[in-house]
Structure formats: C-alpha cells, structure tokens
Design a protein around this motif. Structure first.
Motif, mmCIF file in Angstrom:
data_model
loop_
_atom_site.group_PDB
_atom_site.id
_atom_site.type_symbol
_atom_site.label_atom_id
_atom_site.label_comp_id
_atom_site.label_asym_id
_atom_site.label_seq_id
_atom_site.Cartn_x
_atom_site.Cartn_y
_atom_site.Cartn_z
ATOM 1 N N TYR A 168 0.834 -1.206 0.000
ATOM 2 C CA TYR A 168 0.000 0.000 0.000
ATOM 3 C C TYR A 168 0.871 1.259 0.000
ATOM 4 O O TYR A 168 0.674 2.164 -0.822
ATOM 5 C CB TYR A 168 -0.928 -0.008 1.214
ATOM 6 N N VAL A 196 -7.147 0.458 0.953
ATOM 7 C CA VAL A 196 -7.334 1.694 0.193
ATOM 8 C C VAL A 196 -7.085 2.935 1.056
ATOM 9 O O VAL A 196 -7.025 4.051 0.529
ATOM 10 C CB VAL A 196 -8.744 1.760 -0.428
ATOM 11 N N ASP A 222 -5.238 5.934 -0.577
ATOM 12 C CA ASP A 222 -4.614 5.566 -1.848
ATOM 13 C C ASP A 222 -4.974 6.592 -2.916
ATOM 14 O O ASP A 222 -6.127 7.014 -3.030
ATOM 15 C CB ASP A 222 -5.119 4.177 -2.258
ATOM 16 N N ASP A 223 -3.996 7.003 -3.710
ATOM 17 C CA ASP A 223 -4.220 8.034 -4.728
ATOM 18 C C ASP A 223 -5.380 7.697 -5.645
ATOM 19 O O ASP A 223 -6.156 8.578 -6.040
ATOM 20 C CB ASP A 223 -2.950 8.221 -5.567
ATOM 21 N N ARG A 224 -5.538 6.416 -5.983
ATOM 22 C CA ARG A 224 -6.603 6.005 -6.903
ATOM 23 C C ARG A 224 -7.984 6.142 -6.288
ATOM 24 O O ARG A 224 -8.985 6.173 -7.011
ATOM 25 C CB ARG A 224 -6.369 4.558 -7.345
ATOM 26 N N SER A 267 2.792 1.822 -3.162
ATOM 27 C CA SER A 267 1.932 2.202 -4.289
ATOM 28 C C SER A 267 1.481 3.657 -4.237
ATOM 29 O O SER A 267 0.979 4.182 -5.245
ATOM 30 C CB SER A 267 0.700 1.284 -4.335
ATOM 31 N N LEU A 268 1.613 4.309 -3.070
ATOM 32 C CA LEU A 268 1.259 5.721 -2.987
ATOM 33 C C LEU A 268 2.193 6.528 -3.878
ATOM 34 O O LEU A 268 3.346 6.167 -4.096
ATOM 35 C CB LEU A 268 1.378 6.226 -1.545
#
Length: 207
Positions: free
Chosen positions: A40, A92, A113-115, A43-44
């Motif tokens: 996580y 998330v 999370d950016d998404r 992935s940021l």
C-alpha cells in the motif's frame, strides 16, 4: 487502556461508505497485513508518501512497520480501510492514532490511496476517528500536516478543525477540534473495545 490480544481485536470492525455507497471495511491491522501494508505505501505517489510522513521514503522502514503492526500498546492503534478489488481484499486507506489520557487528547494521521482519493473515503474515515476519540474519552483531537498538503487541509477544514502555526516546524500546520460526539451516539467499534477494556480493568473484574 491495556493492550488487548489480537484475537480480541479481530472481532471489531466498522463499515464505512464511499460517496457512491460502496462498502469500505475499517478494521485493526493484523500481522497478516504486513506485505499488503508495505505494498500500500509503496503504491502511494511520491507526494502522498511525503505528505504522510513529512519526508521522502519509498516504503515503511522496518522499525516503523513494526510500530504500525503493534496495535493497542501504549494506547496506539492502526486501522486499515479495505475494499474488494478484482476479488481481493485491498487496503485503500489507513490511519494511525494515539490516545493521550493525561491530556484527554486524540492524535492521528491518515492517508488514502491516490486512486481512491475523491471518493469520500477520507471524510468517512475522519468521522470514524472522531467517533473513536469520543469512545476513548478524548475531549479534543488533533493532527499536523505540511502547509503544502492542501488535500488534508481542505479535509480537516470541512470537518471543523481549527488551524494554527506549528510551534516547532514552520513547514507544518497544527489543526485540532473539540470532540462533539455524544456517548449515546457512538456507533464505532472502538466504543465496544473501550467498554470491554474498562470492564476488564474494573475493580470487580480484578478482584
């Protein structure tokens, strides 16, 4: 509050909702989340990690990862928000919080999370944290963020926080608010967690 066993913590979770009504499970982090939690943070975006930790890191250092996974010790807790994505439970968002009993204060930090930013998860998570603060007996909650972190500043402002210059670092701003959730209105899991812990530590239970 004394630390509870992992098996005690596993039974406590809350269900948040995105703006579109999608369910988001909020639960205490567990050892099985070690790799997923690292994934996580890796992935940021670089900016999101910098905003969360006030510095340039690519993943959680071993010591900090260990701290994130130690739930309930010294009144510190980590929760992860998960959704089912492509058939897998996926983190998330996350939050780390601490209760300072001597000051009746609740300190927290969080990331999304950016998404999944812009889906209302941050607002829902912040409301849940206020609930948890009230459950622990906090009279106010606070956090710090970078002056450049407009996303967090906007989120905190909409949630009623008051801003002030940080006393020790000009790059940061401090924000806090009085906890306004009445005990009878507390639906979050930590209310049950706090009640269980208080029962376990009551004079009758220790007799």
């Amino acid at each position: 509050m004394s630390a509870l066993r992992l098996e005690d913590l596993k039974q406590y979770s809350d269900t948040l909702r995105t703006r579109r009504g999608e369910p988001v499970k909020l639960r205490f982090v567990e050892p099985r989340d070690t790799e997923e939690l690292q994934h996580y943070f890796r992935s940021l975006s670089t900016r999101s990690r910098y905003n969360r930790f006030f510095g340039a890191i690519s993943e959680l250092p071993t010591g900090l990862l260990h701290d994130f996974l130690r739930v309930g010790e010294h009144e510190r807790f980590t929760v992860v928000a998960t959704m089912t994505v492509d058939g897998f439970e996926t983190i998330v968002a996350e939050a780390r919080y601490a209760f300072h009993e001597d000051r009746a204060a609740f300190e927290f930090g969080l990331s999304v999370d950016d998404r999944w930013q812009g889906h209302g998860i941050g607002s829902a998570l912040l409301r849940n944290l206020e609930c948890r603060a009230a459950a622990l007996g906090a009279e106010r909650m606070f956090g710090d963020t970078l002056r450049s972190n407009q996303t967090m500043i906007s989120l905190a402002r909409k949630s009623g926080f008051v801003f002030a210059s940080h006393p020790d670092d000009w790059k940061l701003v401090h924000f806090d608010k009085d906890v306004a959730v009445a005990p009878k209105d507390i639906p979050c899991a930590s209310w049950r967690l706090a009640a269980l812990s208080r029962q376990a530590n009551s004079p009758s239970a220790l007799a």
